[in-house]
Design a protein around this motif. Structure first.
Motif, PDB file in Angstrom:
ATOM      1  N   SER B   5       0.394  -1.051  -0.227  1.00  0.00           N
ATOM      2  CA  SER B   5      -0.370   0.059   0.238  1.00  0.00           C
ATOM      3  C   SER B   5       0.581   1.324   0.057  1.00  0.00           C
ATOM      4  O   SER B   5       1.835   0.958   0.972  1.00  0.00           O
ATOM      5  CB  SER B   5      -1.332  -0.163   1.835  1.00  0.00           C
ATOM      6  OG  SER B   5       0.151  -0.141   2.260  1.00  0.00           O
ATOM      7  N   ARG B   8       2.009   6.737   3.232  1.00  0.00           N
ATOM      8  CA  ARG B   8       1.145   8.113   4.084  1.00  0.00           C
ATOM      9  C   ARG B   8       1.819   8.515   3.872  1.00  0.00           C
ATOM     10  O   ARG B   8       2.725   8.456   4.975  1.00  0.00           O
ATOM     11  CB  ARG B   8       0.098   8.153   4.479  1.00  0.00           C
ATOM     12  CG  ARG B   8      -0.857   6.413   3.895  1.00  0.00           C
ATOM     13  CD  ARG B   8      -2.213   5.908   4.928  1.00  0.00           C
ATOM     14  NE  ARG B   8      -2.826   6.485   4.914  1.00  0.00           N
ATOM     15  CZ  ARG B   8      -3.748   6.787   6.221  1.00  0.00           C
ATOM     16  NH1 ARG B   8      -3.172   6.655   7.192  1.00  0.00           N
ATOM     17  NH2 ARG B   8      -4.994   8.007   5.742  1.00  0.00           N
ATOM     18  N   GLU B  11       3.141   8.903   7.502  1.00  0.00           N
ATOM     19  CA  GLU B  11       4.054   7.271   8.179  1.00  0.00           C
ATOM     20  C   GLU B  11       4.735   8.055   8.274  1.00  0.00           C
ATOM     21  O   GLU B  11       5.932   8.527   8.810  1.00  0.00           O
ATOM     22  CB  GLU B  11       4.095   6.191   7.739  1.00  0.00           C
ATOM     23  CG  GLU B  11       2.444   5.427   7.653  1.00  0.00           C
ATOM     24  CD  GLU B  11       2.055   4.639   6.515  1.00  0.00           C
ATOM     25  OE1 GLU B  11       2.966   4.410   5.531  1.00  0.00           O
ATOM     26  OE2 GLU B  11       0.809   4.590   6.387  1.00  0.00           O
ATOM     27  N   THR B 137       8.029  -1.150   5.188  1.00  0.00           N
ATOM     28  CA  THR B 137       7.952  -1.440   7.079  1.00  0.00           C
ATOM     29  C   THR B 137       8.177  -0.580   8.026  1.00  0.00           C
ATOM     30  O   THR B 137       8.081  -0.498   9.062  1.00  0.00           O
ATOM     31  CB  THR B 137       8.354  -2.899   7.234  1.00  0.00           C
ATOM     32  OG1 THR B 137       7.785  -3.677   5.874  1.00  0.00           O
ATOM     33  CG2 THR B 137       8.062  -3.541   8.255  1.00  0.00           C
ATOM     34  N   LEU B 140       5.755   1.844   9.249  1.00  0.00           N
ATOM     35  CA  LEU B 140       4.507   1.330  10.173  1.00  0.00           C
ATOM     36  C   LEU B 140       5.526   1.557  11.498  1.00  0.00           C
ATOM     37  O   LEU B 140       4.387   1.201  12.258  1.00  0.00           O
ATOM     38  CB  LEU B 140       4.432   0.469   8.951  1.00  0.00           C
ATOM     39  CG  LEU B 140       3.346   0.704   7.554  1.00  0.00           C
ATOM     40  CD1 LEU B 140       3.229  -0.729   6.954  1.00  0.00           C
ATOM     41  CD2 LEU B 140       2.634   0.696   7.976  1.00  0.00           C
ATOM     42  N   MET B 141       6.776   0.785  11.325  1.00  0.00           N
ATOM     43  CA  MET B 141       6.193   0.761  12.749  1.00  0.00           C
ATOM     44  C   MET B 141       6.731   1.728  13.398  1.00  0.00           C
ATOM     45  O   MET B 141       6.426   1.906  14.936  1.00  0.00           O
ATOM     46  CB  MET B 141       8.144  -0.183  12.440  1.00  0.00           C
ATOM     47  CG  MET B 141       7.884  -1.113  12.895  1.00  0.00           C
ATOM     48  SD  MET B 141      10.337  -2.211  12.410  1.00  0.00           S
ATOM     49  CE  MET B 141      10.219  -2.004  14.212  1.00  0.00           C
ATOM     50  N   ILE B 143       4.537   4.824  12.955  1.00  0.00           N
ATOM     51  CA  ILE B 143       3.851   4.915  13.176  1.00  0.00           C
ATOM     52  C   ILE B 143       3.414   3.835  14.393  1.00  0.00           C
ATOM     53  O   ILE B 143       2.635   5.188  15.677  1.00  0.00           O
ATOM     54  CB  ILE B 143       2.572   4.771  12.141  1.00  0.00           C
ATOM     55  CG1 ILE B 143       2.658   5.548  11.214  1.00  0.00           C
ATOM     56  CG2 ILE B 143       0.991   4.645  12.908  1.00  0.00           C
ATOM     57  CD1 ILE B 143       1.610   6.479  11.428  1.00  0.00           C
ATOM     58  N   VAL B 144       3.586   2.675  14.701  1.00  0.00           N
ATOM     59  CA  VAL B 144       3.488   2.268  16.367  1.00  0.00           C
ATOM     60  C   VAL B 144       4.083   2.738  16.957  1.00  0.00           C
ATOM     61  O   VAL B 144       3.325   2.538  18.294  1.00  0.00           O
ATOM     62  CB  VAL B 144       3.647   0.898  15.494  1.00  0.00           C
ATOM     63  CG1 VAL B 144       3.295  -0.166  17.257  1.00  0.00           C
ATOM     64  CG2 VAL B 144       2.387   0.301  14.849  1.00  0.00           C
ATOM     65  N   LEU B 145       5.341   3.019  16.702  1.00  0.00           N
ATOM     66  CA  LEU B 145       6.175   3.541  18.212  1.00  0.00           C
ATOM     67  C   LEU B 145       5.686   4.956  18.456  1.00  0.00           C
ATOM     68  O   LEU B 145       6.793   5.157  19.202  1.00  0.00           O
ATOM     69  CB  LEU B 145       7.714   3.292  17.958  1.00  0.00           C
ATOM     70  CG  LEU B 145       8.218   1.917  17.531  1.00  0.00           C
ATOM     71  CD1 LEU B 145       9.331   2.100  17.050  1.00  0.00           C
ATOM     72  CD2 LEU B 145       8.507   0.876  18.550  1.00  0.00           C
TER      73      LEU B 145
END
Lengths: 546, 366
Positions: B5, B8, B11, B137, B140-141, B143-145
């Motif tokens: 995907s 964004r 991110e 990836t 995305l990580m 965004i999580v962290l």
């Protein structure tokens, strides 16, 4: 490296063409695709040669009330058909043939004859393959004189389990019915929840020997067409001899082969499936198992229970928080305990530290081995609890709790703090609603414990980062595994950690659902009875009366 | 179906923020001007904003191309290749310095006595594994962290304030020696570490799908994160005082060590060290990703083998300085003033000039 090595192990099995050809040669489909002879005797002979020695195969040649043979036969497999309907069917056929003797001689077409049988599901069969499939699926075959077709009457029945409360996914509030092993029952359970023609079923028959019916269920317009197509193509690509449970299908069609984390959800509950379909997901129902697959799913779906949506939203939110905390406890508590007691003692308050060291003073093993041993023992007890006969149950709990727990502490082999840590971890693990996610956590826990035992907190972090990278890179049918969180979709956060009230849950999940994004009309905030004037209009006179 | 995907803007912005936090909060920035460090940082961040605008202009002229493709297009195959290799070297060097930072902090705080090579090896394995998945990836990580790290710092801030450790008289006197030393510290020292390092994002800007909002978002993130860094840098001084903060090797950790909630946790600095590691790791992984993309653009090796290559070279580069003292001396005094500005300021500006001239000429021809 490890992954490449695993791939190399897996790949050759797929690319051996010789074995594949051999396997295809065995399929009955290829061998038996020829038309029927038009002689009654030959057809009877064919059926007898296929099933003749099986005791459950029944072939009755029909005789009219006067005792004359009709040169027709009824044939079925005992136990697969509804025996209550059988006398009606046979007498109807005899009546038909006896009265219109000319029918057989005139050799009317199959469709004409078909409409005369007083049953709903009648089909004409003209190849051996069709006939085999029909009789094995519980059809009654009607053979007629001098025709190269037979009729199959679908009155499948026989003994099956009735709809019961699901055992693996229980709720306090919510429907108590669960899926059964019978596909048609399961489809009807779903139809009863979603009364709309938009609910579509697409059937596949997979498995050379099992001929298992696999049905893809989705809501047209709500599910993403790409996902439906992808599910169908992946199902079509399966070429195997047997599908005995949906787990077979899951391993064939999941996105990543090498991961402990499930990327397809399974459920026993029709309401969970209906809710998932309404979110745009696709269900895969497999004949012979009550476990239905749901895809695409995200990591967080494995922490949601259908009950979350039936209870009050604030309670549900609290329960979800408990579940996520339990996830971290189940994953990290033993490793944190090991890391802190062996490497970072300065983090523990002094009084607690004194208590802990006092306990650990007499124990012979280092914390890592103590924890590993206790965890392993627990896993063994747990597995024994699942496999053993119910009658022996109490014995295991006595041995587990008393001998391995209390006695081990009293003997000074294990510290009691460790027993507490291991038991709490075990209980926390049971809180995770999905069993396959809970198993993944169990597996990861051991890896993290080893890392914590060798490098302390640093080791835990060195384990968690690759875990996160792996999780974030996973996908389920094109949907990111960490979907509304990473990538971040604000509107979907309403149903993640939180569960907002239903009137506020306006949209469906972003990457999962198709065109139809809106669940309901806006502005449905409930009005209080004071504002609506209910109190004045209805309740006041009552009060006067009292 | 299996295509990734699109990235964004949010991110990218989260990665940008964590990258900037990176190793910055590990050290005291602008220690030579003592309590006026915040002024120096403010000046440097404004200069950095101008630099960022130059970078974003580069991106705007060629929105589809990343740094290496721009270089190759505008300076030819041979010179472009050389410059690209220079950038790859720069990214790898920065990565190796980050690697050494994490390892040294680990040995100082969490694992005293553990051999350096083994700690560095573990970090390289973990980070190279992340790089192997590709930049998406990593984003995305991040965004999580991101919430984890922000909440971590926020808790530290509250605890420092609540336990009465902040002493505002350490701010005084302001501008003791006038403006001159403040400016001298700011440029190029603070400009090139941490603010100028955002040059690495020239590699990643083209990946963001929603480009319209991206520039604004990146600029906002930059401003927010600059204020955040200035705040936490000054907290070192407010807690420890200018003298101790300047002499301490890990001032913020030392400040955190002073927090004591004897009822709950005796010392929370090991936990905070982990949070520091997260942002350090993001920085390391960002540099490595950029270098790996560079390698695959210039030499044409695929992503996975080239991440292994870069990982191995970073591992050995991390041992370049024999001692931590020399490592800090080189990193904080020589490299920031003489090496990094070439890549952060000189080359992007030159590139921009070349691009504008080419564009004008094209217009003239048309």
């Amino acid at each position: 490296m490890f992954i490449k090595w695993m791939k190399q192990i897996f790949k050759p099995a797929r690319s051996v063409t010789k074995r594949q050809k051999q396997h295809q040669g065995e399929t009955p489909e290829k061998k038996d695709r020829h038309a029927l002879p038009s002689s009654f005797e030959q057809n009877v002979g064919m059926l007898k040669s296929k099933f003749g020695k099986s005791p459950d195969f029944v072939l009755n040649e029909l005789v009219n009330p006067k005792g004359l043979t009709l040169s027709a036969a009824v044939c079925y497999i005992d136990g697969l058909v509804e025996t209550v309907l059988l006398p009606d069917l046979i007498s109807a056929v005899i009546h038909l043939l006896d009265n219109e003797d000319s029918i057989q001689d005139a050799a009317r077409s199959a469709s004409e004859f078909r409409s005369m049988i007083p049953m709903g599901n009648v089909q004409s069969l003209s190849t051996e393959e069709e006939i085999m499939r029909a009789i094995l699926a519980g059809n009654v075959l009607i053979l007629l004189k001098n025709n190269d077709w037979m009729l199959g009457v679908g009155i499948s029945g026989g003994v099956r389990r009735s709809v019961e409360e699901p055992t693996s996914q229980t709720v306090i509030r919510g429907p108590k019915e669960g899926f059964t092993e019978e596909l048609s029952t399961n489809l009807s359970l779903l139809r009863r929840k979603l009364k709309t023609p938009a609910l579509k079923f697409e059937q596949h028959i997979i498995g050379t020997y099992t001929q298992t019916r696999v049905v893809v269920a989705y809501l047209d317009g709500i599910a993403r067409p790409e996902v439906v197509e992808e599910v169908n193509t992946r199902l079509k690509a399966i070429d195997t001899d047997s599908i005995l449970e949906s787990g077979y299908i899951e391993e064939f069609i999941q996105d990543a082969a090498i991961t402990p984390f499930p990327t397809i959800l399974n459920t026993e509950r029709p309401d969970t499936l209906a809710g998932s379909l309404l979110d745009g997901m696709v269900g895969i129902l497999v004949d012979g198992t009550p476990f239905v697959l749901i895809a695409p799913v995200t990591f967080f779906n494995f922490f949601h229970s259908s009950e979350d949506y039936y209870q009050r939203y604030d309670i549900s939110t609290f329960l979800r928080a408990i579940r996520f905390v339990s996830f971290f406890v189940a994953l990290l508590l033993p490793s944190l305990y090991i890391a802190v007691t062996t490497f970072q003692q300065e983090m523990i308050p002094t009084t607690l530290l004194i208590t802990l060291t006092g306990q650990r003073e007499g124990t012979p093993l280092p914390a890592l081995f103590e924890a590993l041993a206790m965890e392993l023992i627990f896993e063994v007890i747990r597995e024994a609890g699942v496999r053993m006969p119910r009658v022996i149950g109490p014995a295991i709990s006595i041995v587990g709790a008393l001998v391995l727990g209390q006695a081990a502490v009293q003997a000074g082999l294990v510290s009691s703090a460790m027993v507490i840590v291991v038991s709490f971890t075990a209980i926390a693990n049971f809180v995770i609603p999905s069993i396959n996610m809970a198993s993944a956590v169990r597996l990861m826990r051991f890896v993290l414990m080893l890392l914590a035992g060798t490098f302390g907190l640093f080791g835990i972090l060195a384990g968690l980062i690759p875990l996160l990278a792996h999780l974030v890179s996973l996908r389920s049918f094109g949907v990111n595994y960490f979907m509304p969180y990473a990538p971040y979709f604000k509107s979907n956060m309403k149903d993640l950690l939180l569960r907002v009230p239903w009137w506020a849950m306006k949209t469906r999940p972003n990457q999962k659902s198709g065109r139809n994004k809106f669940r309901q009309a806006p502005n449905q905030y409930p009005t209080s009875s004071d504002e609506a004037g209910v109190y004045q209009a209805e309740d006041k006179p009552q009060n006067k009366g009292n | 179906m299996n295509s990734k995907s699109p990235t964004r803007a949010s991110e990218l912005a989260a990665t940008f923020a964590l990258f900037e936090i990176g190793s910055t909060s590990l050290f005291l920035i602008g220690g030579e001007v003592r309590q006026d460090a915040w002024l120096s940082m403010l000046i440097a961040s404004v200069a950095g904003l101008l630099l960022l605008l130059i970078h974003l202009t580069l991106h705007r002229i060629e929105p589809q191309l990343d740094l290496f493709q721009i270089i190759q297009r505008y300076s030819g195959k041979f010179i472009g290749g050389l410059i690209s290799l220079g950038f790859i070297g720069y990214f790898t060097l920065e990565a190796s310095r980050n690697l050494r930072d994490i390892a040294e902090v680990t040995i100082l705080t969490l694992l005293p006595g553990t051999p350096l090579w083994s700690v560095i090896l573990i970090i390289v394995l973990v980070v190279t594994n992340t790089v192997r998945y590709g930049p998406e990836t990593l984003f995305l990580m991040c965004i999580v962290l991101f919430p984890v790290i922000v909440i971590g710092y926020f808790v530290i801030l509250i605890l420092l304030a609540a336990t009465g450790l902040l002493q505002f008289h350490f701010m005084l006197p302001i501008l003791e020696h006038g403006w001159k030393p403040v400016f001298k510290a700011a440029i190029p020292g603070i400009l090139s570490f941490p603010f100028g390092q955002v040059v690495v994002f020239l590699v990643f800007y083209p990946m963001a799908a929603t480009r319209r909002g991206m520039n604004k978002m990146i600029l906002l993130t930059y401003c927010g994160i600059s204020l955040f860094l200035i705040l936490f840098n000054q907290i070192n001084i407010l807690v420890l005082g200018p003298v101790l903060a300047t002499n301490s090797s890990l001032p913020l950790l030392q400040a955190v060590q002073l927090i004591q909630m004897s009822e709950v946790l005796e010392r929370i600095d090991p936990l905070f060290t982990l949070i520091l590691f997260l942002s350090l790791g993001v920085k390391l992984a960002t540099f490595l990703n950029a270098a790996v993309i560079g390698i695959s653009r210039v030499i044409g090796i695929k992503h996975k083998p080239s991440s292994a290559l870069i990982g191995v070279s970073t591992y050995f580069l991390a041992f370049m300085s024999p001692t931590y003292t020399e490592f800090i001396k080189v990193g904080r005094e020589i490299a920031v003033k003489y090496w990094w500005p070439i890549f952060q300021i000189l080359l992007p500006v030159l590139l921009l000039i070349v691009m504008i001239i080419r564009k004008q000429r094209k217009k003239g021809i048309n």
